[in-house]
Write an enzyme that holds these catalytic residues in place. Structure first.
Site, PDB file in Angstrom:
ATOM      1  N   GLU A  71       0.856  -1.044   0.136  1.00  0.00           N
ATOM      2  CA  GLU A  71      -0.022   0.285   0.134  1.00  0.00           C
ATOM      3  C   GLU A  71       0.679   1.053   0.049  1.00  0.00           C
ATOM      4  O   GLU A  71       0.393   2.293  -0.908  1.00  0.00           O
ATOM      5  CB  GLU A  71      -0.526   0.015   1.343  1.00  0.00           C
ATOM      6  CG  GLU A  71      -1.237   1.049   1.614  1.00  0.00           C
ATOM      7  CD  GLU A  71      -2.696   1.703   2.864  1.00  0.00           C
ATOM      8  OE1 GLU A  71      -3.619   1.181   3.158  1.00  0.00           O
ATOM      9  OE2 GLU A  71      -1.544   1.201   4.043  1.00  0.00           O
ATOM     10  N   ASP A 263      -9.779   1.602   6.153  1.00  0.00           N
ATOM     11  CA  ASP A 263     -10.302   1.444   4.148  1.00  0.00           C
ATOM     12  C   ASP A 263     -11.325   1.724   3.721  1.00  0.00           C
ATOM     13  O   ASP A 263     -11.181   2.578   2.979  1.00  0.00           O
ATOM     14  CB  ASP A 263     -10.548  -0.449   4.630  1.00  0.00           C
ATOM     15  CG  ASP A 263      -9.353  -0.746   4.238  1.00  0.00           C
ATOM     16  OD1 ASP A 263      -7.957  -0.833   4.791  1.00  0.00           O
ATOM     17  OD2 ASP A 263      -8.509  -2.276   3.793  1.00  0.00           O
TER      18      ASP A 263
END
Length: 386
Positions: A71, A263
């Site tokens: 990420e 998220d």
């Protein structure tokens, strides 16, 4: 491949500078973007998230978990290409290829999602949100700087990665990252549910232009499928999305991730950037308004975990700065919305986060600064892209 005509920068070539439209001075905006980059990549120990490794590599550190994640590495590459910093891009990409790329096993062709800072792996599993950011950052690098020798043959690397994402499993060699039956991105390859914040239809529109020709129809279908999926997974009143959701859009709370939490914040940012780049989905305007209306009047210090219907839990947000940054980025989808300027002003008046949990917040913060200043751009090949 022709795309449905929209109002976004893909068609017009114009990127909105919402900061300037809302009254901020251009020189102050430019300085703020540069300052944000400087603090994350050169700053002191309370702000920086980038660290060099040896003579020619570097990594972004998840300061809360003390690991290196696909990420963050893919985000760092996207930041670097947007800021025209090939030196940082290549350092990050070389670290990624050296330590994260998997050459064998069921995940060959993917990247290990978590490593220690010495390069040793914490996991041999991949996370698709990293792969999709790697691929587009690599395409942009290819178009902006040109390709070099492997592994800096950026375009070839992007196409190879996307081939794995689509075709793994066809020869009993693992699992694809997108579900073949519905073109929806998975949370991890070997599962049957998704994560709404992984859905980047604006990326897939570009993959449909630049991936291997055999896969371009798939990526166009994926863009359409993701826009439809977001309509299913985002609450019709609050606009909030769960962290994990089944393919029909309903929250997946089997592991406690069926609520609006860390998220989920990225959904607002993704909707804003998709609208800025392509502007083909009218639903995004109302969705941005709903999300911003929900948080209007809530002090960031009191952001919490919420059900997607908006009921708060006692648990406070782990990343309040990241949340307000993504809410600001949603203004790109509805610049005249009732809470659009207020959301952008809140970001402008909030400094970068310092301390242990700064990594995720400040990645989202820099993306918002880039997007709202008109600097989160599609770097196109030299030939006509239409």
């Amino acid at each position: 491949m022709l795309l449905k005509q929209g109002t976004g920068a893909y068609y017009t070539g114009n990127y909105r500078n919402l900061f300037m439209e809302y009254g901020y001075k251009n020189e102050d905006i430019h300085a703020r973007v540069e300052q944000t980059w400087e603090q994350l990549f050169y700053g002191d120990e309370s702000t920086r998230i980038y660290f060099e490794s040896g003579d020619d590599m570097g990594y972004l550190l998840d300061t809360g978990n003390i690991d290196v994640r696909t990420e963050g590495m893919s985000y760092g590459m996207m930041m670097a290409v947007q800021m025209d910093r090939k030196d940082f891009f290549d350092r990050i990409w070389k670290w990624t290829m050296t330590y994260m790329y998997m050459n064998e096993g069921e995940n060959a062709g993917y990247f290990a999602w978590s490593c220690n800072t010495d390069g040793s792996r914490r996991s041999n599993g991949p996370a698709p949100d990293g792969e999709e950011y790697f691929a587009l950052a690599l395409f942009f690098a290819s178009h902006r700087w040109g390709d070099g020798l492997a592994p800096f043959d950026y375009g070839n690397q992007a196409r190879s990665l996307l081939h794995s994402c689509v075709h793994k499993g066809e020869n009993n060699d693992g699992s694809p990252m997108w579900e073949p039956s519905n073109q929806l991105i998975k949370f991890i390859p070997n599962c049957d549910y998704s994560d709404p914040s992984y859905h980047l239809p604006h990326f897939y529109e570009l993959f449909a232009l630049w991936a291997n020709p055999v896969d371009r129809i798939f990526w166009k279908k994926a863009a359409d499928a993701s826009r439809n999926y977001l309509k299913l997974s985002c609450h019709p009143v609050t606009g909030l999305a769960p962290e994990y959701a089944y393919y029909d859009g309903t929250p997946n709370d089997e592991r406690g991730y069926g609520h609006f939490f860390s998220d989920s914040y990225r959904v607002a940012a993704n909707i804003g950037l998709d609208s800025e780049w392509f502007g083909v989905d009218e639903w995004q305007h109302e969705e941005a308004n709903r999300i911003q209306a929900f948080f209007a009047g809530i002090d960031p210090s009191d952001y919490r975990r919420y059900t997607i219907a908006g009921e708060p839990f006692d648990e406070k947000s782990l990343h309040p700065v990241g949340l307000l940054a993504t809410n600001a980025m949603a203004s790109l989808a509805a610049p005249a919305g009732p809470n659009a300027k207020e959301s952008v002003d809140l970001l402008w008046n909030t400094p970068l986060r310092t301390g242990v949990r700064r990594y995720y917040d400040n990645c989202l913060y820099l993306f918002a600064m880039l997007a709202l200043s008109g600097n989160f751009r599609m770097w196109m090949p030299a030939e006509n892209h239409s």
